[in-house]
Design a protein around this motif. Structure first.
Motif, mmCIF file in Angstrom:
data_model
loop_
_atom_site.group_PDB
_atom_site.id
_atom_site.type_symbol
_atom_site.label_atom_id
_atom_site.label_comp_id
_atom_site.label_asym_id
_atom_site.label_seq_id
_atom_site.Cartn_x
_atom_site.Cartn_y
_atom_site.Cartn_z
ATOM 1 N N ALA A 297 0.849 -1.195 0.000
ATOM 2 C CA ALA A 297 0.000 0.000 0.000
ATOM 3 C C ALA A 297 0.880 1.239 0.000
ATOM 4 C CB ALA A 297 -0.927 0.004 1.221
ATOM 5 N N VAL A 298 0.277 2.357 -0.335
ATOM 6 C CA VAL A 298 0.898 3.691 -0.287
ATOM 7 C C VAL A 298 2.145 3.778 -1.162
ATOM 8 C CG1 VAL A 298 1.401 5.660 1.226
ATOM 9 C CG2 VAL A 298 0.129 3.739 2.140
ATOM 10 N N SER A 299 2.081 3.254 -2.381
ATOM 11 C CA SER A 299 3.183 3.555 -3.297
ATOM 12 C C SER A 299 3.059 4.989 -3.803
ATOM 13 C CB SER A 299 3.234 2.564 -4.458
ATOM 14 O OG SER A 299 2.147 2.711 -5.323
ATOM 15 N N ASP A 300 1.865 5.571 -3.690
ATOM 16 C CA ASP A 300 1.672 7.012 -3.867
ATOM 17 C C ASP A 300 1.419 7.594 -2.478
ATOM 18 O OD1 ASP A 300 1.809 7.075 -6.775
ATOM 19 O OD2 ASP A 300 -0.103 6.018 -6.722
ATOM 20 N N GLY A 301 2.205 8.582 -2.092
ATOM 21 C CA GLY A 301 2.280 8.984 -0.693
ATOM 22 C C GLY A 301 1.038 9.586 -0.095
ATOM 23 N N ASP A 302 0.089 10.043 -0.932
ATOM 24 C CA ASP A 302 -1.150 10.629 -0.404
ATOM 25 C C ASP A 302 -2.334 9.674 -0.533
ATOM 26 O OD1 ASP A 302 -1.405 10.698 -3.158
ATOM 27 O OD2 ASP A 302 -2.051 12.804 -3.261
ATOM 28 N N GLU A 303 -2.094 8.415 -0.915
ATOM 29 C CA GLU A 303 -3.169 7.437 -1.095
ATOM 30 C C GLU A 303 -3.187 6.506 0.115
ATOM 31 O OE1 GLU A 303 -3.024 5.575 -4.916
ATOM 32 O OE2 GLU A 303 -3.052 7.492 -5.996
ATOM 33 N N LEU A 304 -4.049 6.829 1.081
ATOM 34 C CA LEU A 304 -3.983 6.204 2.395
ATOM 35 C C LEU A 304 -5.036 5.139 2.640
ATOM 36 C CD1 LEU A 304 -3.264 9.388 4.554
ATOM 37 C CD2 LEU A 304 -1.651 7.910 3.340
ATOM 38 N N ASN A 305 -6.020 4.990 1.755
ATOM 39 C CA ASN A 305 -7.073 4.008 2.020
ATOM 40 C C ASN A 305 -6.525 2.585 2.109
ATOM 41 O OD1 ASN A 305 -9.293 5.656 2.342
ATOM 42 N ND2 ASN A 305 -9.855 5.631 0.180
ATOM 43 N N GLY A 306 -5.517 2.269 1.299
ATOM 44 C CA GLY A 306 -4.913 0.940 1.380
ATOM 45 C C GLY A 306 -4.274 0.686 2.733
ATOM 46 N N LEU A 307 -3.637 1.713 3.293
ATOM 47 C CA LEU A 307 -3.070 1.590 4.634
ATOM 48 C C LEU A 307 -4.177 1.385 5.656
ATOM 49 C CD1 LEU A 307 -0.665 1.727 6.546
ATOM 50 C CD2 LEU A 307 -0.852 4.235 6.485
ATOM 51 N N GLY A 308 -5.302 2.098 5.467
ATOM 52 C CA GLY A 308 -6.449 1.890 6.348
ATOM 53 C C GLY A 308 -6.945 0.457 6.294
ATOM 54 N N VAL A 309 -6.918 -0.139 5.107
ATOM 55 C CA VAL A 309 -7.313 -1.545 4.960
ATOM 56 C C VAL A 309 -6.396 -2.443 5.787
ATOM 57 C CG1 VAL A 309 -7.412 -3.472 3.330
ATOM 58 C CG2 VAL A 309 -8.352 -1.236 2.684
ATOM 59 N N HIS B 17 8.977 8.323 1.640
ATOM 60 C CA HIS B 17 9.275 9.759 1.663
ATOM 61 C C HIS B 17 8.038 10.588 1.347
ATOM 62 C CE1 HIS B 17 13.531 8.716 1.925
ATOM 63 N NE2 HIS B 17 13.328 7.857 0.935
ATOM 64 N N GLY B 18 7.226 10.150 0.357
ATOM 65 C CA GLY B 18 5.999 10.864 0.051
ATOM 66 C C GLY B 18 5.013 10.821 1.196
#
Length: 319
Positions: free
Chosen positions: A51-63, A89-90
């Motif tokens: 998850a979070v290979s794009d630094g502002d995409e957090l829903n996967g981390l929430g999963v 870093h992002g």
């Protein structure tokens, strides 16, 4: 056999968390990604999730914050490797791209252990991913507004296309984009190496969205049950598939007002949005070129001439 990723190590029937070092920060301290390993009590397939290979995409981390605590390795058949935050870093600064090398991490696979920061992260994570039988790369539509969907990125003529499409159906967001992706995406590289890989795009928001997170949680448990990691049946439902996108920009500067909802079926000539001036006077009206599904829209109303506004998924069917 002991399962290891970075400093995380688990014997059969155990779970462990740790860090995967991918370099150093500017002060020389380690840059280390959070990882988890779940080693089932019985032998079976291996699943890789990131998850979070794009630094502002957090829903996967929430999963992952919900899935990992629910996993009991004594009830698991097979193995699960997880990288919780890829774009380290992002993520630290809430930016989409890696600010160290100004690159999008999900354009750098399979990576280069001697390359830029993003390439080194890709190489380290792909070392783990390429040992798996299945890959889930959890994303979202950045901070735009977007339906929950899953992307099959290998291309419809790829030898692994059927396997990837089946994995997307099992994950079960309800909507699928079946379109060859850009070079350097994990969902392109995994199938090239014989591994069914999908890219679930769990909505789009600032921060995270509980509804999209729950869809992702359900999707992972669907995969775990269908592919034999956990006991239980999975009822597969038809997915609405789009094989292309029409993107629409604004012909003028002003404020956008949408006239349709995400997920709505669109017909040719239907008004998608209007643009007004500061005081509400109509400046432009934009209509659909073809039929499809209203897929994605910008979050902020203000636009300049030519700026992106929305997307319609086209060439739609069910499978």
């Amino acid at each position: 056999m002991t399962l290891t990723l970075g400093t995380a190590s688990a014997a059969p029937g155990e779970i462990d968390t740790g860090r995967l070092t991918v370099g150093e920060l500017r002060d020389g301290t380690p840059a280390a990604l959070p990882v988890a390993v779940i080693n089932g009590a019985e032998d079976g397939r291996r699943l890789y999730i990131q998850a979070v290979s794009d630094g502002d995409e957090l829903n996967g981390l929430g999963v992952l914050t919900q899935v990992v605590p629910q996993l009991d390795p004594t009830e698991l058949t097979g193995e699960i490797l997880i990288v919780g935050i890829v774009n380290y870093h992002g993520f630290q600064v809430g930016e989409h791209r890696n600010p160290i090398d100004d690159r999008k991490t999900n354009r750098t696979y399979p990576g280069n252990e001697n390359g830029s920061t993003s390439e080194r992260i890709a190489a380290a994570t792909y070392d783990a991913a390429q040992t798996a039988d299945l890959i889930l790369d959890l994303h979202q539509g950045s901070t735009s507004q977007m339906i929950n969907e899953t992307r099959v990125r290998c291309g419809q003529r790829h030898r692994m296309h059927g396997d990837c499409l089946r994995l997307a159906k099992v994950f079960g967001t309800g909507f699928v984009i079946d379109q060859k992706g850009p070079d350097g995406q994990l969902a392109r590289v995994g199938p090239d190496n014989g591994i069914p890989t999908i890219d679930p795009e769990l909505g789009g928001c600032v921060g995270w969205d509980e509804e999209s997170i729950q869809i992702g949680v359900d999707g992972i448990f669907n995969v775990l049950r269908y592919y034999g990691f956990l006991d239980g049946d999975v009822s597969l439902s038809a997915q609405t598939r789009a094989k292309g996108f029409d993107q629409y920009g604004s012909p003028v500067g002003g404020l956008v007002h949408y006239t349709c909802e995400l997920g709505e079926q669109i017909r040719p000539g239907q008004t998608l949005f209007e643009v007004t001036d500061t005081f509400g006077e109509l400046k432009a009206r934009v209509t659909a070129d073809s039929s499809g599904i209203f897929w994605r829209s910008r979050r902020l109303p203000q636009v300049a001439t030519g700026e992106y506004v929305c997307s319609v998924g086209t060439n739609v069917d069910e499978y």
